[in-house]
Every structure is written in structure tokens, then in C-alpha cells.
Design a protein around this motif. Structure first.
Motif, PDB file in Angstrom:
ATOM      1  N   ALA A  94       0.836  -1.218   0.000  1.00 33.69           N
ATOM      2  CA  ALA A  94       0.000   0.000   0.000  1.00 33.69           C
ATOM      3  C   ALA A  94       0.865   1.259   0.000  1.00 33.69           C
ATOM      4  N   ILE A  95       1.923   1.246   0.795  1.00 38.42           N
ATOM      5  CA  ILE A  95       2.827   2.397   0.831  1.00 38.42           C
ATOM      6  C   ILE A  95       3.468   2.615  -0.538  1.00 38.42           C
ATOM      7  N   TYR A  96       3.953   1.549  -1.149  1.00 34.17           N
ATOM      8  CA  TYR A  96       4.623   1.668  -2.444  1.00 34.17           C
ATOM      9  C   TYR A  96       3.650   2.182  -3.506  1.00 34.17           C
ATOM     10  N   MET A  97       2.457   1.636  -3.517  1.00 32.73           N
ATOM     11  CA  MET A  97       1.484   2.023  -4.539  1.00 32.73           C
ATOM     12  C   MET A  97       1.100   3.499  -4.420  1.00 32.73           C
ATOM     13  N   THR A  98       0.981   3.993  -3.207  1.00 35.29           N
ATOM     14  CA  THR A  98       0.562   5.388  -3.025  1.00 35.29           C
ATOM     15  C   THR A  98       1.749   6.358  -3.039  1.00 35.29           C
ATOM     16  N   ALA A  99       2.740   6.093  -2.200  1.00 34.13           N
ATOM     17  CA  ALA A  99       3.835   7.050  -2.025  1.00 34.13           C
ATOM     18  C   ALA A  99       4.854   7.021  -3.156  1.00 34.13           C
ATOM     19  N   VAL A 100       4.943   5.909  -3.871  1.00 26.78           N
ATOM     20  CA  VAL A 100       5.908   5.841  -4.973  1.00 26.78           C
ATOM     21  C   VAL A 100       5.181   5.980  -6.312  1.00 26.78           C
ATOM     22  N   LEU A 101       4.318   5.029  -6.633  1.00 32.93           N
ATOM     23  CA  LEU A 101       3.651   5.091  -7.938  1.00 32.93           C
ATOM     24  C   LEU A 101       2.642   6.231  -8.028  1.00 32.93           C
ATOM     25  N   GLY A 102       1.835   6.410  -6.999  1.00 37.91           N
ATOM     26  CA  GLY A 102       0.843   7.481  -7.023  1.00 37.91           C
ATOM     27  C   GLY A 102       1.483   8.861  -7.120  1.00 37.91           C
ATOM     28  N   VAL A 103       2.477   9.099  -6.294  1.00 40.62           N
ATOM     29  CA  VAL A 103       3.164  10.394  -6.314  1.00 40.62           C
ATOM     30  C   VAL A 103       3.888  10.584  -7.648  1.00 40.62           C
ATOM     31  N   THR A 104       4.481   9.519  -8.163  1.00 42.78           N
ATOM     32  CA  THR A 104       5.158   9.626  -9.458  1.00 42.78           C
ATOM     33  C   THR A 104       4.161  10.013 -10.546  1.00 42.78           C
ATOM     34  N   MET A 105       3.044   9.292 -10.613  1.00 40.99           N
ATOM     35  CA  MET A 105       2.069   9.506 -11.688  1.00 40.99           C
ATOM     36  C   MET A 105       1.341  10.842 -11.582  1.00 40.99           C
ATOM     37  N   PHE A 106       1.026  11.268 -10.358  1.00 39.00           N
ATOM     38  CA  PHE A 106       0.207  12.465 -10.194  1.00 39.00           C
ATOM     39  C   PHE A 106       0.981  13.682  -9.700  1.00 39.00           C
ATOM     40  N   GLY A 107       2.253  13.508  -9.357  1.00 40.31           N
ATOM     41  CA  GLY A 107       3.076  14.623  -8.891  1.00 40.31           C
ATOM     42  C   GLY A 107       4.244  14.902  -9.816  1.00 40.31           C
ATOM     43  N   ASN A 108       5.212  14.013  -9.815  1.00 36.32           N
ATOM     44  CA  ASN A 108       6.447  14.259 -10.551  1.00 36.32           C
ATOM     45  C   ASN A 108       6.293  14.206 -12.071  1.00 36.32           C
ATOM     46  N   VAL A 109       5.581  13.212 -12.590  1.00 35.83           N
ATOM     47  CA  VAL A 109       5.468  13.081 -14.049  1.00 35.83           C
ATOM     48  C   VAL A 109       4.756  14.282 -14.675  1.00 35.83           C
ATOM     49  N   GLY A 138      10.298  18.073  -3.238  1.00 32.05           N
ATOM     50  CA  GLY A 138       9.424  17.693  -2.113  1.00 32.05           C
ATOM     51  C   GLY A 138       8.692  16.397  -2.393  1.00 32.05           C
ATOM     52  N   TRP A 139       8.105  16.279  -3.583  1.00 31.17           N
ATOM     53  CA  TRP A 139       7.439  15.030  -3.958  1.00 31.17           C
ATOM     54  C   TRP A 139       8.438  13.879  -4.030  1.00 31.17           C
ATOM     55  N   ASN A 140       9.641  14.176  -4.454  1.00 30.62           N
ATOM     56  CA  ASN A 140      10.655  13.123  -4.527  1.00 30.62           C
ATOM     57  C   ASN A 140      11.047  12.626  -3.138  1.00 30.62           C
ATOM     58  N   HIS A 141      11.032  13.511  -2.149  1.00 28.93           N
ATOM     59  CA  HIS A 141      11.263  13.081  -0.761  1.00 28.93           C
ATOM     60  C   HIS A 141      10.202  12.067  -0.339  1.00 28.93           C
ATOM     61  N   VAL A 142       8.957  12.334  -0.727  1.00 31.85           N
ATOM     62  CA  VAL A 142       7.872  11.399  -0.403  1.00 31.85           C
ATOM     63  C   VAL A 142       8.157  10.039  -1.042  1.00 31.85           C
ATOM     64  N   ARG A 143       8.587  10.041  -2.306  1.00 32.47           N
ATOM     65  CA  ARG A 143       8.912   8.779  -2.989  1.00 32.47           C
ATOM     66  C   ARG A 143      10.081   8.074  -2.306  1.00 32.47           C
ATOM     67  N   THR A 144      11.061   8.836  -1.868  1.00 34.81           N
ATOM     68  CA  THR A 144      12.218   8.253  -1.168  1.00 34.81           C
ATOM     69  C   THR A 144      11.767   7.542   0.102  1.00 34.81           C
ATOM     70  N   PHE A 145      11.039   8.257   0.945  1.00 32.61           N
ATOM     71  CA  PHE A 145      10.603   7.670   2.214  1.00 32.61           C
ATOM     72  C   PHE A 145       9.613   6.534   1.998  1.00 32.61           C
ATOM     73  N   GLY A 146       8.742   6.662   0.998  1.00 31.47           N
ATOM     74  CA  GLY A 146       7.818   5.586   0.686  1.00 31.47           C
ATOM     75  C   GLY A 146       8.540   4.320   0.271  1.00 31.47           C
ATOM     76  N   SER A 147       9.534   4.462  -0.573  1.00 29.37           N
ATOM     77  CA  SER A 147      10.316   3.294  -1.002  1.00 29.37           C
ATOM     78  C   SER A 147      11.024   2.646   0.174  1.00 29.37           C
ATOM     79  N   ILE A 148      11.628   3.463   1.002  1.00 30.58           N
ATOM     80  CA  ILE A 148      12.373   2.930   2.144  1.00 30.58           C
ATOM     81  C   ILE A 148      11.433   2.240   3.136  1.00 30.58           C
ATOM     82  N   LEU A 149      10.292   2.860   3.409  1.00 30.77           N
ATOM     83  CA  LEU A 149       9.324   2.224   4.320  1.00 30.77           C
ATOM     84  C   LEU A 149       8.787   0.913   3.747  1.00 30.77           C
ATOM     85  N   ALA A 150       8.478   0.900   2.461  1.00 27.13           N
ATOM     86  CA  ALA A 150       7.994  -0.334   1.829  1.00 27.13           C
ATOM     87  C   ALA A 150       9.075  -1.412   1.872  1.00 27.13           C
ATOM     88  N   ALA A 151      10.318  -1.017   1.623  1.00 26.71           N
ATOM     89  CA  ALA A 151      11.428  -1.978   1.682  1.00 26.71           C
ATOM     90  C   ALA A 151      11.556  -2.568   3.083  1.00 26.71           C
TER      91      ALA A 151
END
Length: 169
Positions: A94-109, A138-151
């Protein structure tokens, strides 16, 4: 699926997710900082080239491939596991899907696409670049922490799986 195979699958998912987080961390820590310090036209052109290159990279393939792999692991955990490993796998996914993919698709991209349409030396690009650097990072920080938490979730699940699966038999 055997106990050992699923443990190794969770370890592999966790390690690759940590790798994704490491790339995001490098961008947040020094890549974007360096690009922002450059003259706007140089930083914009460099970021445009990075964004175009990432589309054909192993990094993107790994980042996207983790999603269905995690979903499959979650389905297996939902149906076959109990206790903290099950919960950790579901939370990690859930963390990966929201904080990494969701933020990537709706924030960074969307920001990357907007930047790609600008001429690096234009005044509009220079104005956008100031906002881009702060918001994108800022959005990339979210992706960083999301990836680390999911890992962490998947790695902790892997360490608890042998005990959980033994108790279930």
C-alpha cells in the motif's frame, strides 16, 4: 509456494525497493540540488534530458515491475499467511502504490511533462524552474521515504516468515 521461496521473494522485493529508494534519495540529496544551483537554462535542459533518458532505463523498469510483483505477494499473503508478515506485506504494498507510484504519476510526471514543453532559455521556463525545483524535490522526498518504508516492511516480513509459516503447519 514453499516457505523458502517466499522468504527469498520478500527479501528480493525489499532489496529492489530499497534500491529504488536509494536512487530517489540521490536525486533529492545532490542531483536536484546541483541542477537547481546551475543557471536555469542549463538546469532545465539537463533535467529534460534526464527525464527523457529515464524512460528507457533499468530504473524505470524495476520501479514499475515492483508494482505487480508486490500485488502478487500481497495476494499470496492475504490468502496464505497470518500475523505480522501478512500485515507488513500488505502495508508495504500500500505504501509503495501510493507514495511511490501514485506520487510519481500524479506529482512528478506531470511536472516533468510541463518542463519538457518549455524552451530552456525562455523567461517562462526560468520562472517555472524555481517552483519546479522545490515542489518536484518535495514530492521526490515522499517517494524516497515511501520506497524505504515499503522496503523495510518487506524485509521485516521476510525475517518473520519462517516462524509464521512453521506455526501455521
Amino acid at each position: 509456494m514453499t516457505t523458502h521461496l517466499f522468504v527469498y521473494a520478500c527479501l528480493t522485493i525489499g532489496l529492489f525497493t530499497a534500491l529504488v529508494g536509494g536512487v530517489f534519495q540521490a536525486f533529492s540529496d545532490f542531483v536536484m540540488a546541483g541542477l537547481i544551483r546551475a543557471a536555469p537554462a542549463g538546469g532545465i535542459d539537463s533535467m529534460q534530458q534526464i527525464n527523457r533518458t529515464v524512460l528507457r532505463s533499468a530504473f524505470l523498469a524495476i520501479t514499475l515491475a515492483l508494482a505487480p510483483i508486490m500485488l502478487a505477494a500481497s495476494l499470496y499473503a492475504w490468502q496464505s499467511l497470518e500475523g505480522s508478515p501478512k500485515i507488513l506485506i500488505l502495508i508495504g504494498t500500500a505504501i509503495y502504490m501510493t507514495a511511490v507510484l501514485g506520487v510519481t504519476m500524479f506529482g512528478n510526471v506531470p511536472m516533468n511533462k510541463h518542463l519538457d514543453g518549455l524552451t530552456p532559455s525562455s523567461p517562462d521556463a526560468a520562472i517555472y524552474w524555481k517552483r519546479f525545483g522545490t515542489v518536484w524535490t518535495g514530492w521526490n522526498h515522499v517517494r524516497t521515504f515511501g520506497s524505504i518504508l515499503a522496503a523495510i516492511c518487506f524485509l521485516l516480513a521476510a525475517t518473520g516468515l519462517p516462524d509464521t509459516l512453521t506455526a501455521m503447519t
